[in-house]
Design a protein around this motif. Structure first.
Motif, mmCIF file in Angstrom:
data_model
loop_
_atom_site.group_PDB
_atom_site.id
_atom_site.type_symbol
_atom_site.label_atom_id
_atom_site.label_comp_id
_atom_site.label_asym_id
_atom_site.label_seq_id
_atom_site.Cartn_x
_atom_site.Cartn_y
_atom_site.Cartn_z
ATOM 1 N N GLY A 132 0.832 -1.208 0.000
ATOM 2 C CA GLY A 132 0.000 0.000 0.000
ATOM 3 C C GLY A 132 0.860 1.250 0.000
ATOM 4 N N THR B 70 -5.451 -0.835 -7.628
ATOM 5 C CA THR B 70 -5.647 -1.490 -6.331
ATOM 6 C C THR B 70 -5.612 -3.001 -6.472
ATOM 7 O OG1 THR B 70 -8.038 -1.442 -6.632
ATOM 8 C CG2 THR B 70 -7.052 0.431 -5.471
ATOM 9 N N ASP C 36 -4.985 -5.410 -0.577
ATOM 10 C CA ASP C 36 -6.191 -5.928 0.097
ATOM 11 C C ASP C 36 -7.269 -4.844 0.033
ATOM 12 O OD1 ASP C 36 -6.232 -4.305 2.694
ATOM 13 O OD2 ASP C 36 -4.163 -5.075 2.655
ATOM 14 N N SER C 37 -8.507 -5.236 0.322
ATOM 15 C CA SER C 37 -9.614 -4.322 0.034
ATOM 16 C C SER C 37 -9.528 -3.030 0.854
ATOM 17 C CB SER C 37 -10.958 -5.015 0.271
ATOM 18 O OG SER C 37 -11.020 -5.477 1.605
ATOM 19 N N LYS C 38 -9.067 -3.148 2.088
ATOM 20 C CA LYS C 38 -9.000 -1.941 2.932
ATOM 21 C C LYS C 38 -7.948 -0.966 2.396
ATOM 22 C CE LYS C 38 -8.289 -0.558 7.688
ATOM 23 N NZ LYS C 38 -7.449 -0.937 8.815
ATOM 24 N N THR C 39 -6.746 -1.510 2.156
ATOM 25 C CA THR C 39 -5.673 -0.674 1.617
ATOM 26 C C THR C 39 -6.066 -0.145 0.248
ATOM 27 O OG1 THR C 39 -4.232 -2.290 2.669
ATOM 28 C CG2 THR C 39 -3.161 -0.606 1.348
ATOM 29 N N GLN D 210 -8.979 0.490 -0.865
ATOM 30 C CA GLN D 210 -9.959 1.568 -0.700
ATOM 31 C C GLN D 210 -9.241 2.874 -0.354
ATOM 32 O OE1 GLN D 210 -13.203 1.201 -1.373
ATOM 33 N NE2 GLN D 210 -13.428 3.430 -1.036
ATOM 34 N N GLN D 211 -8.229 2.760 0.546
ATOM 35 C CA GLN D 211 -7.477 3.961 0.957
ATOM 36 C C GLN D 211 -6.749 4.574 -0.242
ATOM 37 O OE1 GLN D 211 -4.912 2.381 3.966
ATOM 38 N NE2 GLN D 211 -6.420 2.621 5.623
ATOM 39 N N GLU E 177 -9.165 6.246 -2.594
ATOM 40 C CA GLU E 177 -9.618 7.540 -2.081
ATOM 41 C C GLU E 177 -8.532 8.604 -2.275
ATOM 42 O OE1 GLU E 177 -10.895 6.772 1.913
ATOM 43 O OE2 GLU E 177 -12.667 5.660 1.195
#
Lengths: 240, 862
Positions: free
Chosen positions: A153, A177, A181-184, A186-187, A190
């Motif tokens: 990330g 992306t 992983d999905s959280k990273t 998403q960050q 954004e």
């Protein structure tokens, strides 16, 4: 079809085809593509694997030459441009974000961000802007870290800072992306959108992730080398 | 779209430096490749020039000078003026006079011994010998003890006169004190008169004896020493030929020789070794440069992603090339510096390694010019050979980042045209380097450069062609379903996109070709050199054995202790050439020393070709019949005869008519070996014959032989040349040793380069291992597949390279070394097996770590 913008498009594609000679046979990847992207628009190019979306991105960025057709970037047809002129054009007008970050492993985070400035050779290694961008992506304290010392990330965030360093009018992102992983992911997404709004660039994003594409203004869908849908997200009916 | 290119050198250097640091192991290997190439180049060159100088010094000791002019009449004032003039140019000279006279012992006036015929040699002890030294027993410096009232005698003469050190002898009515025995006389074999035992005295001593009256049969030799050659220039000194010419003009009647022709074995050894060493230097250079090219190519292959990313970010090809150019330059420079150090170490270490073989260790000189040349050659050849991979940066598409999997065949006419131009440039560049290294006359250097370029082009062309053909054939083999799976996979690997099996095969094949060529040429040269001075050459000669004494002498010698080789009797008959093809010899135009053919010569007879002779033209008789003669090549040239020519001789009043069967070259040394006419026994039957005997014995046993012989056969003289033969053999052994050593060095360099071309394929295997492992292949399975690939690659390159080497070596042998065409099948087989083994070792050394890598590490990095 999306509405034609009043101003001249920053990207225009006409009758674009691309075939590849694999040695034994000829493979047609793009079979005739036409579209225009107005300045400042966020376009997502979607399609299944093998639909030709990465090839299209590569052609738009001047990383490859089309078999036939025209690609007009900010008023200039780049389809038949010489290799070095294409490199100059990329340096001036296009920022990149790749799926696998593609940082130079032997340069630090800050040096990676500054590389396009040095390659552009305008003599102003804008260190303060590089640091500002790295601060913005939350890596202000990792300037001297080498890629290998950063997480996936973090590497992608360095890549984002690098993409914006020269304030390019166009930003191209290839599954940015995809390796996160999905959280990273998403960050990073954004951050990409925030930076893009701040810098006011035209964003072309290649993805097969509909969720990701939903953040765009417009979605172009490819299948077997042809555009099968070109819609403004605001006009797409809510899907269940 | 133009813009000033400000991509600073500092940025390029920074990236280059960081990359080099990150790839330190790999670049260590590249530096090693350059260092090995340059090291062998400077080492071989530096050492061979030092060695050559040393050998020439040894050769000089055999005549105690650089040049000698042998005259049979006293020098005129005009001639002496020329010698004085040479002296003003720094050329030192001294005169040696040899004459026959009688000597008697004054040891015990009550019991006078019979006078003995001696071969008196008068020298100036302040100058003589220019090279080597006269050894005396008891040990003393010649110049300290020899004066006009003293003489030194040979062991044979001491025995015959029954004198020891301190005794007096009489010579020409004057008395002289014996100051010791001469145990070593450097130019013993170059003397004019070898009839009686040796007596050494000063020139003033000879004058005191009054032996040099006008018309005396004294032989004069002028010895000359040239100024010392500069270390940077390869010996011989450049003016030896000019001085030789001056002497020939001044003394038209004289026999002028220089140190390069003192001994046939040494002369040929020197010529052969010099040619061979130059060849090896050149080959070491190419092999080193080849290693750099392979390593740089593999490095750039690994950097494809970085290069593509930089292009995406706006870098132009020229900017990227700048980075790798800087890297190449730094590598070439570092490798070159290390190579010079290696070369220096080789030169320094070698004399220690073989110290026991060297009497005079070769002097080591830091030759700055040759080192600078080595460094320049390193940088230039590195650049030259990395040109193709560097230029290929232009071909790298930035799109690679997005579409890694899509291998596309690009190129066509333009690409092949630029490839041809680049290849042509490299070949011409290498030719220029070869010419520069060869040095010498511009014309010769250019010709050598042209040969080199042509040879390399042909070799590369043939290798590329054969590699293409072999890969085609192997492709058919892959289709054989019954082939074990591991072998099928291994073979198929050679065709995977990006494997570049052809390039690796060409590089490997070229390495094998050079290495095997050196080995084959070396083997052939060594056997030839060994044949020119075989161990066990006779070192003692007995002369003037009468027919009636023949059996008695043989019998006595056979019973002597310390005899290494039974005596061999050489018949000698005095005969004179009367007519050649009907033309009386008096009417033939013979100058100076050539006039010896108008006088009586010692001829001999043989039943078959003697050892240590070489046929120049014609053939030796298979069945001995009357009327046949063999003639030495020098005599044949002077008398203008060839096989088939009729020569008429007269001996003891009888006419002998003989047809020339063969013209031969003599490679042996010693009395009797300079016989110019060898008849069939039937041709000279019944003519009065005396015999020489050649034997080999331990030097310590010679004195006892002399004593026994003198007691029973006082008329038989013993000539002891053990010391000279030892020098000849030592020199020849040294030549052989150096050839072996330098070949081994070059072969080792070749092996390292071979290893690097296989190791260079490492990074391409990473993904493959991962995929195979992900799909469930065990480590064992993967290693078998790779072993199969390495073995096929190695064996194919080994076969291709060694077959070409066989042809190349034979061509080199026939063209440059006058050798014979031979096909060495066992060597080829060994080369095939060894290359396969090396490919496996190198491949595994480079790939072993990959096997242990977790698939996810690689896949995540994708």
């Amino acid at each position: 079809m999306p509405p034609s913008p009043s101003a001249a498009p920053i990207i225009a594609v006409q009758g674009l085809t691309r075939s590849i000679n694999s040695g034994t046979h000829l493979v047609s990847i793009l079979k005739g593509i036409d579209f225009e992207i107005p300045r400042g628009q966020f376009v997502a190019i979607m399609g299944a694997s093998g639909s030709g979306k990465s090839t299209l991105l590569g052609l738009l960025a001047g990383l490859d030459t089309p078999t036939t057709g025209a690609i007009i970037i900010d008023g200039t047809d780049i389809a038949r441009m010489a290799e070095d002129d294409l490199a100059l054009l990329r340096g001036q007008k296009i920022g990149f974000v790749f799926q696998s970050y593609q940082l130079i492993p032997t340069l630090t985070a800050e040096e990676n961000v500054l590389l396009p400035v040095e390659l552009a050779g305008d003599g102003r290694a804008d260190v303060s802007r590089a640091r500002e961008l790295l601060e913005l992506v939350g890596l202000g304290d990792r300037l001297d870290h080498y890629p290998v010392q950063l997480s996936g990330g973090e590497q992608q965030r360095v890549a984002l800072a690098r993409a914006f360093i020269l304030k390019p009018p166009i930003l191209m992102a290839d599954e940015p992306t995809g390796n996160l992983d999905s959280k990273t992911g998403q960050q990073v997404l954004e951050l990409l959108i925030t930076l893009n709004r701040r810098e006011g660039a035209t964003l072309v994003l290649v993805t097969h992730d509909r969720q990701l594409a939903s953040h765009a203004d417009r979605i172009i869908t490819l299948r077997d080398g042809l555009i099968v849908a070109d819609e403004l997200v605001s006009e797409i009916p809510e899907r269940v | 779209m133009t813009r000033q290119d400000n991509f600073s050198l500092a940025t390029a250097a920074k990236i280059a430096w960081r990359e080099s640091r990150a790839s330190s192991v790999k670049f260590g290997f590249v530096i090693l490749a350059v260092a090995v190439g340059v090291g062998s180049l400077t080492g071989v060159r530096g050492f061979s020039s030092a060695f050559y100088a040393m050998l020439l010094k040894e050769a000089r000791t055999l005549m105690a000078a650089d040049l000698s002019a042998r005259v049979f009449v006293m020098a005129t004032p005009e001639q002496m003026a020329v010698i004085d003039d040479l002296g003003r140019q720094g050329i030192r000279s001294t005169q040696v006079t040899e004459t026959l006279t009688m000597a008697a012992s004054l040891k015990d006036p009550s019991k006078p011994t019979a006078p003995v015929l001696v071969s008196a040699k008068a020298i100036d002890p302040a100058l003589y010998p220019f090279y080597g030294e006269v050894q005396l027993t008891p040990a003393a410096r010649l110049r300290d003890v020899l004066n006009e009232n003293s003489v030194a005698v040979s062991d044979d003469l001491a025995l015959r006169l029954n004198v020891t050190t301190g005794d007096m002898i009489r010579l020409g009515g004057q008395d002289y004190k014996v100051i010791g025995q001469v145990t070593k006389e450097p130019d013993k074999m170059s003397g004019s008169i070898n009839i009686g035992p040796r007596l050494l005295m000063t020139r003033s001593g000879l004058e005191r004896a009054g032996l040099l009256n006008a018309g005396s049969r004294a032989a004069q030799r002028f010895l000359f020493q040239l100024p010392i050659a500069q270390p940077s220039t390869a010996t011989p000194p450049p003016d030896v030929e000019a001085v030789r010419q001056t002497l020939k003009n001044t003394f038209p009647e004289a026999q002028v020789i220089d140190f390069r022709e003192t001994n046939p074995a040494i002369t040929r050894g020197l010529e052969t070794s010099t040619r061979f060493l130059s060849l090896v230097s050149l080959i070491a250079l190419i092999v080193g440069a080849l290693g750099v090219a392979t390593a740089m190519h593999s490095h750039l292959q690994q950097k494809l992603d970085s290069i593509a990313v930089m292009k995406c970010l706006g870098a132009r090809s020229s900017q990227i090339i700048r980075i790798y150019l800087l890297q190449t330059l730094a590598l070439g420079l570092t490798g070159g510096l290390l190579g010079i150090a290696v070369g220096g170490a080789v030169q320094l270490a070698f004399p220690h390694l073989i110290a026991r073989y060297f009497q005079v260790p070769p002097s080591f000189v830091w030759d700055w010019a040759s080192m600078a040349q080595g460094l320049l050659v390193a940088v230039f050849s590195t650049l030259l050979f990395t040109l193709p991979p560097l230029l290929s940066v232009r071909e790298i598409r930035p799109n690679l980042i997005l579409r890694r999997e899509m291998g596309e065949t690009r190129g066509g006419w333009f690409r092949s045209r630029s490839a041809i131009a680049v290849s042509g440039g490299i070949l011409v560049g290498m030719g220029a380097l070869a010419a520069w290294i060869a040095g010498g006359k511009l014309e010769d250097a250019l010709r050598l450069g042209a040969y080199f370029t042509g040879g390399l082009a042909v070799a590369l062309g043939v290798l590329a062609g054969v590699a293409w053909l072999l890969l085609r054939v192997l492709k058919m083999v892959v289709k054989i379903r019954t082939l074990p799976a591991n072998w099928r996979h291994g073979l198929a690997n050679l065709y995977r996109p990006g494997n570049q099996a052809r390039a690796v095969l060409v590089a490997l094949g070229l390495g094998v070709m050079f290495t095997v060529t050196i080995y084959l040429v070396q083997q052939s040269i060594l056997s030839e050199i060994a044949a020119s001075a075989p161990p066990g050459m006779p070192n003692v000669f007995l002369i003037d054995i009468q027919q009636a004494q023949k059996d008695g002498v043989t019998d006595l010698v056979k019973r002597q202790p310390g005899l290494d080789k039974p005596p061999e009797l050489i018949p000698s008959i005095a005969a004179r050439v009367v007519k050649v093809n009907g033309q009386p010899v008096e009417t033939m135009e013979l100058k100076g020393f050539q006039r010896r053919f108008r006088q009586s010569r010692n001829v001999s007879y043989v039943t078959e070709a003697p050892k240590q002779t070489q046929v120049v033209s014609g053939a030796w008789w298979t069945k001995s019949t009357a009327g046949l003669v063999a003639i030495g090549d020098d005599a044949a040239k002077v008398l203008k005869v060839s096989p088939g020519t009729e020569i008429e001789f007269v001996s003891s009043g009888k006419t002998v008519l003989a047809r020339v069967a063969v013209v031969y070259r003599n490679l042996a040394v010693g009395p009797g070996s300079n016989t110019e006419f060898l008849f069939t026994p039937e041709s000279v039957a019944g003519l009065p014959t005396i015999y020489y005997s050649a034997l080999r014995m331990q030097p310590s046993a010679v004195a006892s032989l002399q004593q026994s012989l003198y007691q029973r056969f006082p008329t038989v003289s013993v000539i002891n040349v053990a010391d000279v033969i030892q020098t000849v053999q030592e020199v020849v052994d040294q030549i052989a040793l150096v050839i072996r050593f330098i070949s081994t060095f070059a072969i080792m360099a070749g092996v390292i380069i071979l290893a690097s071309s296989v190791a260079g394929t490492r990074f391409r295997r990473i993904r493959e291992v991962v995929i195979l492992k992900t799909l469930g292949a065990t480590r064992k399975r993967v290693s078998r597949i790779f072993s199969a690939e390495f073995s096929i690659l190695g064996a194919t390159a080994g076969l291709m390279g060694s077959l070409l080497a066989s042809g190349f070596a034979n061509l080199v042998l026939v063209q440059f070394f006058k050798g014979e065409w031979k096909f060495n099948a066992p060597s080829i087989l060994v080369a095939v097996v060894l290359t396969a083994v090396i490919a496996n070792i190198a491949g595994w050394a480079a790939s072993a770590r990959i096997l242990g890598q977790k698939p996810l590490e690689v896949l995540r990095a994708e």
